[in-house]
Design an enzyme around this catalytic site. Structure first.
Site, PDB file in Angstrom:
ATOM      1  N   GLY A 173       1.191 -15.135  -6.801  1.00  0.00           N
ATOM      2  CA  GLY A 173       0.162 -14.151  -7.465  1.00  0.00           C
ATOM      3  C   GLY A 173       1.245 -13.733  -8.600  1.00  0.00           C
ATOM      4  N   ASP A 174       2.588 -13.372  -8.084  1.00  0.00           N
ATOM      5  CA  ASP A 174       3.498 -13.233  -9.379  1.00  0.00           C
ATOM      6  C   ASP A 174       4.527 -14.206  -9.697  1.00  0.00           C
ATOM      7  OD1 ASP A 174       3.783 -10.019  -8.369  1.00  0.00           O
ATOM      8  OD2 ASP A 174       4.563 -10.355  -6.142  1.00  0.00           O
TER       9      ASP A 174
END
Length: 387
Positions: A173-174
């Site tokens: 996600g990051d």
């Protein structure tokens, strides 16, 4: 482990002359800025007086995670709640081509560096704000980290064992959000070259995850079948098996028939070609578990090195199942200069280089800065005295 020491980086990188001011912490904003820095941008990271919290994950305020997401930058420490330091930040913004932050909605405005405030200082500025969920909507004010958006977006349902749910794997996600942000920033810079106008780039972690899952989303919309952790392996015809010496390897057949035939020749299982369960790619997809069991039994008969030689001889896509330590000493990784030593404060430091080359020119990057390492030089460039 010794790493190759890269030669000096050529000066004329693609983004040489582009200045990026980064107000990010943790991963998404810093990683987007680091990617631009690798391509030659002058990235100035404005950190709070105690530094990006990611620094503090080790005793020397220079954690491996901070190094990974903050290479190719210069650092200055400013307290944006202090009017004098905010004036320095404004002076930097006035000289910048790009500003990046990953504050929650509203925070940048309260600190005096919101989109309207920054673009009044610099109308040509490309202003990128990264958030978990966007500037509006029912979740806009919520805190967000990697695992939150991985679960909300559906990604975790594709990689987590449903019977024993626990977070797994790297922070997709990051990092994916950082990649999408850098991609959008480059598009906005190209547009500015055509129109002379800057702009506001909005990138969300949730939207980035759904874009990353585009194939799974489209498959669900077309079929009505909710994908799960086993959907992709059966579709892609990917198998992980264990050899007789306990070492594991991966085989990825995809859909071309030549790889299926090559596999049968490599493992000496030609009779499987006549098995109606495995006659076509669609049949093999539908009977994935049965074929997986056949292959597990077969691969258990020889050591891994033997299998890898046989698979290579028959042009079958395959690889050892490496951990990070083994991957870094793989001869192809070494050939790519994927991990190199670069000059750093005091001594060379090892970093992961950009995977991209342009006209065979590498974009190696530079080691992450120490806190406020470049403060005096940056202030001098602005015509200011030392703090």
């Amino acid at each position: 482990m010794p790493m190759p020491t890269a030669a000096n980086q050529p000066v004329a990188l693609p983004l040489t002359g582009v200045r990026v001011v980064e107000l990010g912490t943790f991963v998404t904003g810093p990683y987007a800025a680091a990617l631009l820095g690798d391509m030659g941008a002058d990235v100035i990271k404005i950190e709070p007086p105690r530094g990006d919290p990611m620094r503090g994950w080790s005793g020397d305020a220079y954690s491996p995670y901070f190094q990974a997401y903050n290479k190719s930058k210069r650092s200055i420490a400013l307290d944006l709640r202090d009017e004098g330091d905010r004036d320095v930040a404004r002076a930097l913004i006035a000289t910048a081509d790009v500003l990046i932050h990953n504050y929650r909605p509203g925070v940048a405005d309260r600190l005096g560096v919101g989109a309207e405030q920054a673009r009044q200082l610099n109308p040509r500025l490309v202003y990128c704000r990264i958030s978990g969920f966007g500037e509006s909507g029912p979740y806009a004010e919520r805190p967000s980290y990697n695992q939150v958006v991985q679960s909300l977006s559906g990604l975790d349902s594709l990689i987590v064992d449903p019977d024993r749910p626990t977070p797994v794997g790297p922070n997709f996600g990051d990092t994916v959000t950082g990649i999408f942000a850098s991609h959008a920033i480059l598009a906005a810079l190209v547009r500015r070259e055509r129109t002379g106008e800057g702009g506001v780039v909005d990138v969300t972690m949730l939207g980035s995850m759904l874009a990353f899952l585009a194939a799974d989303v489209q498959d669900y919309l077309a079929s009505g079948i909710v994908p799960h952790s086993g959907s992709r392996p059966s579709f892609s015809q990917s198998y992980m098996v264990e050899a007789s010496d306990g070492l594991r390897l991966t085989v990825h057949l995809s859909s071309p028939e030549k790889f299926w035939k090559g596999l049968l020749a490599a493992v000496e299982r030609s009779e499987l070609a006549d098995d109606p369960r495995f006659a076509t790619w669609a049949d093999r997809k539908d009977h994935y578990a049965e074929l997986r069991d056949e292959l597990r039994a077969t691969f258990a008969r020889r050591p891994r090195a033997d299998w890898l030689r046989r698979l290579d001889a028959h042009d079958v896509p395959a690889a050892p199942l490496n951990d990070i330590a083994k991957a870094l000493v793989d001869p192809q990784v070494i050939q790519l200069d994927a991990v190199v030593q670069r000059p750093g404060e005091g001594s060379p430091r090892t970093i992961v280089a950009s995977p991209a080359r342009i006209d065979d020119q590498p974009m190696l990057g530079r080691p992450a800065p120490r806190l406020a390492e470049h403060a005096d030089a940056i202030r001098a460039e602005l015509g200011l005295g030392a703090a």
